[in-house]
Design a protein around this motif. Structure first.
Motif, PDB file in Angstrom:
ATOM      1  N   VAL A   1      50.626  70.872  50.148  1.00 50.87           N
ATOM      2  CA  VAL A   1      50.916  71.938  49.190  1.00 50.87           C
ATOM      3  C   VAL A   1      52.397  71.849  48.833  1.00 50.87           C
ATOM      4  O   VAL A   1      53.248  71.742  49.719  1.00 50.87           O
ATOM      5  CB  VAL A   1      50.604  73.325  49.788  1.00 50.87           C
ATOM      6  CG1 VAL A   1      51.053  74.432  48.837  1.00 50.87           C
ATOM      7  CG2 VAL A   1      49.119  73.451  50.100  1.00 50.87           C
ATOM      8  N   PHE A   2      52.707  71.876  47.539  1.00 49.79           N
ATOM      9  CA  PHE A   2      54.092  71.766  47.067  1.00 49.79           C
ATOM     10  C   PHE A   2      54.544  73.153  46.617  1.00 49.79           C
ATOM     11  O   PHE A   2      54.084  73.681  45.612  1.00 49.79           O
ATOM     12  CB  PHE A   2      54.167  70.776  45.899  1.00 49.79           C
ATOM     13  CG  PHE A   2      55.540  70.216  45.641  1.00 49.79           C
ATOM     14  CD1 PHE A   2      56.681  70.990  45.745  1.00 49.79           C
ATOM     15  CD2 PHE A   2      55.694  68.882  45.265  1.00 49.79           C
ATOM     16  CE1 PHE A   2      57.942  70.475  45.506  1.00 49.79           C
ATOM     17  CE2 PHE A   2      56.950  68.339  45.018  1.00 49.79           C
ATOM     18  CZ  PHE A   2      58.076  69.141  45.138  1.00 49.79           C
ATOM     19  N   SER A   3      55.456  73.755  47.369  1.00 47.35           N
ATOM     20  CA  SER A   3      55.984  75.081  47.054  1.00 47.35           C
ATOM     21  C   SER A   3      57.401  74.955  46.508  1.00 47.35           C
ATOM     22  O   SER A   3      57.932  73.852  46.361  1.00 47.35           O
ATOM     23  CB  SER A   3      55.970  75.964  48.311  1.00 47.35           C
ATOM     24  OG  SER A   3      54.679  76.048  48.879  1.00 47.35           O
ATOM     25  N   GLY A   4      58.033  76.101  46.225  1.00 44.43           N
ATOM     26  CA  GLY A   4      59.428  76.098  45.793  1.00 44.43           C
ATOM     27  C   GLY A   4      59.606  76.566  44.369  1.00 44.43           C
ATOM     28  O   GLY A   4      58.771  76.315  43.492  1.00 44.43           O
ATOM     29  N   VAL A   5      60.745  77.227  44.115  1.00 41.92           N
ATOM     30  CA  VAL A   5      60.973  77.844  42.811  1.00 41.92           C
ATOM     31  C   VAL A   5      61.563  76.892  41.767  1.00 41.92           C
ATOM     32  O   VAL A   5      61.599  77.224  40.590  1.00 41.92           O
ATOM     33  CB  VAL A   5      61.916  79.057  42.934  1.00 41.92           C
ATOM     34  CG1 VAL A   5      61.348  80.098  43.862  1.00 41.92           C
ATOM     35  CG2 VAL A   5      63.307  78.635  43.406  1.00 41.92           C
ATOM     36  N   GLY A   6      62.042  75.719  42.195  1.00 43.58           N
ATOM     37  CA  GLY A   6      62.778  74.876  41.257  1.00 43.58           C
ATOM     38  C   GLY A   6      62.306  73.448  41.187  1.00 43.58           C
ATOM     39  O   GLY A   6      63.113  72.514  41.171  1.00 43.58           O
TER      40      GLY A   6
ATOM     41  N   THR B   1      61.391  70.037  39.719  1.00 46.71           N
ATOM     42  CA  THR B   1      61.746  69.343  38.491  1.00 46.71           C
ATOM     43  C   THR B   1      60.524  68.635  37.922  1.00 46.71           C
ATOM     44  O   THR B   1      59.513  68.446  38.611  1.00 46.71           O
ATOM     45  CB  THR B   1      62.845  68.300  38.759  1.00 46.71           C
ATOM     46  OG1 THR B   1      62.296  67.259  39.590  1.00 46.71           O
ATOM     47  CG2 THR B   1      64.043  68.925  39.449  1.00 46.71           C
ATOM     48  N   ARG B   2      60.633  68.225  36.670  1.00 48.03           N
ATOM     49  CA  ARG B   2      59.534  67.485  36.070  1.00 48.03           C
ATOM     50  C   ARG B   2      59.278  66.168  36.802  1.00 48.03           C
ATOM     51  O   ARG B   2      58.131  65.727  36.921  1.00 48.03           O
ATOM     52  CB  ARG B   2      59.831  67.230  34.585  1.00 48.03           C
ATOM     53  CG  ARG B   2      59.636  68.465  33.708  1.00 48.03           C
ATOM     54  CD  ARG B   2      60.141  68.238  32.293  1.00 48.03           C
ATOM     55  NE  ARG B   2      59.721  69.282  31.354  1.00 48.03           N
ATOM     56  CZ  ARG B   2      60.264  70.480  31.278  1.00 48.03           C
ATOM     57  NH1 ARG B   2      61.277  70.793  32.082  1.00 48.03           N
ATOM     58  NH2 ARG B   2      59.820  71.372  30.402  1.00 48.03           N
ATOM     59  N   THR B   3      60.317  65.547  37.289  1.00 48.76           N
ATOM     60  CA  THR B   3      60.147  64.312  38.063  1.00 48.76           C
ATOM     61  C   THR B   3      59.353  64.589  39.333  1.00 48.76           C
ATOM     62  O   THR B   3      58.454  63.812  39.707  1.00 48.76           O
ATOM     63  CB  THR B   3      61.514  63.708  38.415  1.00 48.76           C
ATOM     64  OG1 THR B   3      62.208  63.385  37.215  1.00 48.76           O
ATOM     65  CG2 THR B   3      61.362  62.461  39.264  1.00 48.76           C
ATOM     66  N   GLU B   4      59.672  65.681  40.003  1.00 50.28           N
ATOM     67  CA  GLU B   4      58.934  66.030  41.222  1.00 50.28           C
ATOM     68  C   GLU B   4      57.479  66.351  40.896  1.00 50.28           C
ATOM     69  O   GLU B   4      56.559  65.959  41.641  1.00 50.28           O
ATOM     70  CB  GLU B   4      59.606  67.217  41.911  1.00 50.28           C
ATOM     71  CG  GLU B   4      60.933  66.864  42.571  1.00 50.28           C
ATOM     72  CD  GLU B   4      61.607  68.068  43.205  1.00 50.28           C
ATOM     73  OE1 GLU B   4      62.125  67.930  44.326  1.00 50.28           O
ATOM     74  OE2 GLU B   4      61.618  69.150  42.571  1.00 50.28           O
ATOM     75  N   MET B   5      57.244  67.050  39.791  1.00 47.62           N
ATOM     76  CA  MET B   5      55.871  67.358  39.392  1.00 47.62           C
ATOM     77  C   MET B   5      55.074  66.089  39.162  1.00 47.62           C
ATOM     78  O   MET B   5      53.934  65.944  39.623  1.00 47.62           O
ATOM     79  CB  MET B   5      55.875  68.203  38.119  1.00 47.62           C
ATOM     80  CG  MET B   5      56.453  69.591  38.274  1.00 47.62           C
ATOM     81  SD  MET B   5      56.610  70.410  36.654  1.00 47.62           S
ATOM     82  CE  MET B   5      57.291  71.998  37.130  1.00 47.62           C
ATOM     83  N   ARG B   6      55.685  65.144  38.439  1.00 45.96           N
ATOM     84  CA  ARG B   6      54.993  63.888  38.146  1.00 45.96           C
ATOM     85  C   ARG B   6      54.679  63.124  39.421  1.00 45.96           C
ATOM     86  O   ARG B   6      53.574  62.604  39.602  1.00 45.96           O
ATOM     87  CB  ARG B   6      55.848  63.034  37.199  1.00 45.96           C
ATOM     88  CG  ARG B   6      55.207  61.703  36.804  1.00 45.96           C
ATOM     89  CD  ARG B   6      56.046  60.974  35.764  1.00 45.96           C
ATOM     90  NE  ARG B   6      56.070  61.733  34.507  1.00 45.96           N
ATOM     91  CZ  ARG B   6      55.129  61.630  33.581  1.00 45.96           C
ATOM     92  NH1 ARG B   6      54.103  60.805  33.750  1.00 45.96           N
ATOM     93  NH2 ARG B   6      55.216  62.332  32.468  1.00 45.96           N
ATOM     94  N   THR B   7      55.653  63.057  40.332  1.00 42.64           N
ATOM     95  CA  THR B   7      55.446  62.360  41.598  1.00 42.64           C
ATOM     96  C   THR B   7      54.299  62.985  42.379  1.00 42.64           C
ATOM     97  O   THR B   7      53.445  62.283  42.936  1.00 42.64           O
ATOM     98  CB  THR B   7      56.726  62.391  42.446  1.00 42.64           C
ATOM     99  OG1 THR B   7      57.779  61.734  41.735  1.00 42.64           O
ATOM    100  CG2 THR B   7      56.517  61.702  43.791  1.00 42.64           C
TER     101      THR B   7
ATOM    102  N   GLU C   1      58.153  77.337  34.806  1.00 43.96           N
ATOM    103  CA  GLU C   1      57.637  76.238  35.633  1.00 43.96           C
ATOM    104  C   GLU C   1      56.204  75.915  35.252  1.00 43.96           C
ATOM    105  O   GLU C   1      55.818  74.735  35.175  1.00 43.96           O
ATOM    106  CB  GLU C   1      57.711  76.620  37.118  1.00 43.96           C
ATOM    107  CG  GLU C   1      57.183  75.509  38.037  1.00 43.96           C
ATOM    108  CD  GLU C   1      57.012  75.952  39.477  1.00 43.96           C
ATOM    109  OE1 GLU C   1      56.528  75.135  40.286  1.00 43.96           O
ATOM    110  OE2 GLU C   1      57.338  77.113  39.810  1.00 43.96           O
ATOM    111  N   LEU C   2      55.398  76.932  35.006  1.00 47.10           N
ATOM    112  CA  LEU C   2      54.002  76.730  34.612  1.00 47.10           C
ATOM    113  C   LEU C   2      53.924  75.924  33.322  1.00 47.10           C
ATOM    114  O   LEU C   2      53.124  74.977  33.208  1.00 47.10           O
ATOM    115  CB  LEU C   2      53.334  78.099  34.431  1.00 47.10           C
ATOM    116  CG  LEU C   2      51.876  78.108  33.985  1.00 47.10           C
ATOM    117  CD1 LEU C   2      50.980  77.489  35.047  1.00 47.10           C
ATOM    118  CD2 LEU C   2      51.438  79.551  33.686  1.00 47.10           C
ATOM    119  N   GLU C   3      54.759  76.263  32.355  1.00 44.76           N
ATOM    120  CA  GLU C   3      54.739  75.556  31.077  1.00 44.76           C
ATOM    121  C   GLU C   3      55.238  74.129  31.216  1.00 44.76           C
ATOM    122  O   GLU C   3      54.700  73.208  30.585  1.00 44.76           O
ATOM    123  CB  GLU C   3      55.569  76.345  30.059  1.00 44.76           C
ATOM    124  CG  GLU C   3      54.925  77.687  29.712  1.00 44.76           C
ATOM    125  CD  GLU C   3      55.812  78.581  28.860  1.00 44.76           C
ATOM    126  OE1 GLU C   3      57.039  78.285  28.774  1.00 44.76           O
ATOM    127  OE2 GLU C   3      55.306  79.569  28.287  1.00 44.76           O
ATOM    128  N   ALA C   4      56.237  73.917  32.069  1.00 44.43           N
ATOM    129  CA  ALA C   4      56.732  72.559  32.305  1.00 44.43           C
ATOM    130  C   ALA C   4      55.656  71.710  32.976  1.00 44.43           C
ATOM    131  O   ALA C   4      55.450  70.542  32.619  1.00 44.43           O
ATOM    132  CB  ALA C   4      57.992  72.602  33.167  1.00 44.43           C
TER     133      ALA C   4
END
Length: 420
Positions: A100-105, A107-113, A129-132
């Protein structure tokens, strides 16, 4: 502390005297007990046996690969808050499908990974964050499985710096806006809302705040299903406290019974994200006395560990037991002394007027309950290299992170061209 006891007058980690570790590895050094780690994990597994519940270890408490691997071998998943922690979890043998990936910040790179790895779930904490995430997932042609972290506005009654579930905290979606955000998620491409997430804070020693938060989550679940959302996961976070001094942490079976009473008939898979309660009492920071200084009004025990190695006392006014490695004999005189480190800060203080037996230069001490938020929060302040970490298993021990050198620190820096 399970895994640590005096034997023949010497403090041991399982079957290994701490004197042997100090001689082989030097000090300061973190020492962890496999027995204590496994005992803590199995206590969760046994308490929740029969429930559709999974344990995702919160790496932020202690991200040593050998520690993570110990839990991975027992079937744990992981709760991560950065790409680095995701990579650590996978390197230690936890597949992304149990992360599970938590956290408020994020990045798009982290999302892709995370999406490329096949993450189990991303916990979303804001509309931007939801829209990104929608943009990233759509560009990849995949759906991102998400839970939206809601802020239930529950007072966890813990230290202000580790409370996360009130309106003034930066975490999660405000309770009153949760249904609207789920509606927004349903309208976005590349997003699949599968759960609700909540985490109200750390080092909780009372079940009442958990009960209040989980009850609100259950109420929200019914509302979301009425709105047409197929929610099948509840991420209940972590936060169970441990005993540092005189705390009385919640009984795990009682906690599990409370969770069952609230969520048992909801048809949801429950995720638990313990961190401190798995590793806190499984580790000590071993240190050596440099000097005993007699001041005008008080005495100081100056040790080779410092605030950069264990920042909790300075940051949180946290209590850690100070254990002489040589067991004090019965009836020995006890006197108050300040236990301090060598860093050039008045805040480099571990304990004020702590009652201790007489100690001298070169004696060893251990700071108890240092397995959580110790090594992971360490820094190289004052150009002090990061200290090693050691894992004990029975009569054996291994260095699982070697001591950093000053040369390695200097090698990371470069001289600008104009300085010649």
């Amino acid at each position: 502390m399970i895994g640590f006891s005096y034997r023949s007058g010497v403090l041991h980690a399982e079957g290994v005297p701490l004197t042997a570790i100090a001689a082989a590895v030097g000090t300061p050094v973190y020492v962890y007990s496999t027995e204590a780690l496994e005992h803590a994990y199995r206590a969760y597994a046994q308490a929740f046996e029969g429930q559709d519940a999974g344990v995702c270890y919160a790496l932020k408490a202690n991200s040593n690969l050998a520690v993570i691997r110990t839990f991975a071998r027992l079937g744990a998943g992981a709760d991560v808050v950065s790409e680095g922690e995701l990579r650590r979890a996978m390197a230690a043998g936890i597949p992304a499908s149990r992360v599970v990936f938590s956290g408020v910040g994020k990045t798009r790179t982290e999302m892709r990974t995370a999406l490329e790895a096949g993450i189990h779930q991303l916990n979303v904490e804001s509309v931007p964050e939801l829209e990104a995430l929608s943009e990233v997932a759509s560009s990849m042609g995949v759906e991102a499985p998400i839970a939206i972290r809601v802020n239930p506005d529950v007072d966890a009654k813990t230290h202000a710096k580790i409370a996360t579930g009130k309106k003034e905290n930066k975490f999660g979606i405000d309770w009153d806006h949760a249904r609207a955000v789920y509606a927004r998620a349903a309208a976005l491409p590349g997003i699949k809302a599968v759960g609700i997430a909540v985490h109200i804070g750390s080092q909780l020693t009372d079940l009442a705040p958990f009960r209040a938060a989980y009850t609100r989550v259950a109420d929200l679940l019914h509302q979301l299903r009425e709105d047409g959302h197929d929610i099948r996961r509840l991420d209940l976070g972590g936060g169970l406290g441990i005993r540092y001094k005189e705390e009385a942490p919640p009984d795990l079976p009682a906690y599990a019974d409370m969770v069952r009473s609230i969520t048992g008939n909801l048809g949801c898979q429950v995720t638990l994200e313990p961190g401190r309660s798995l590793v806190g009492n499984a580790g000590v920071l071993l240190s050596r006395v440099i000097y005993v200084k007699q001041g005008l009004h008080r005495r100081f025990l100056i040790v080779d560990a410092a605030m950069n190695d264990l920042i909790r006392p300075s940051l949180y006014d946290a209590y850690h037991a100070v254990l002489p490695v040589t067991e004090p004999v019965s009836g020995v005189e006890i006197a108050p002394i300040d236990v301090v480190g060598p860093v050039c800060e008045s805040g480099d203080t571990f304990a004020l007027q702590r009652p201790l037996p007489a100690l001298a230069a070169d004696d060893l001490i251990a700071f108890g309950s240092a397995g959580a938020y110790g090594a992971v929060m360490a820094s190289t302040y004052n150009t002090r290299p990061l200290v090693p970490e050691v894992l004990v298993n029975g009569d054996a021990f291994a260095v699982t992170r070697r001591r950093q050198t000053v040369e390695e620190l200097l090698a990371m820096e470069e001289r600008p061209d104009w300085q010649g």
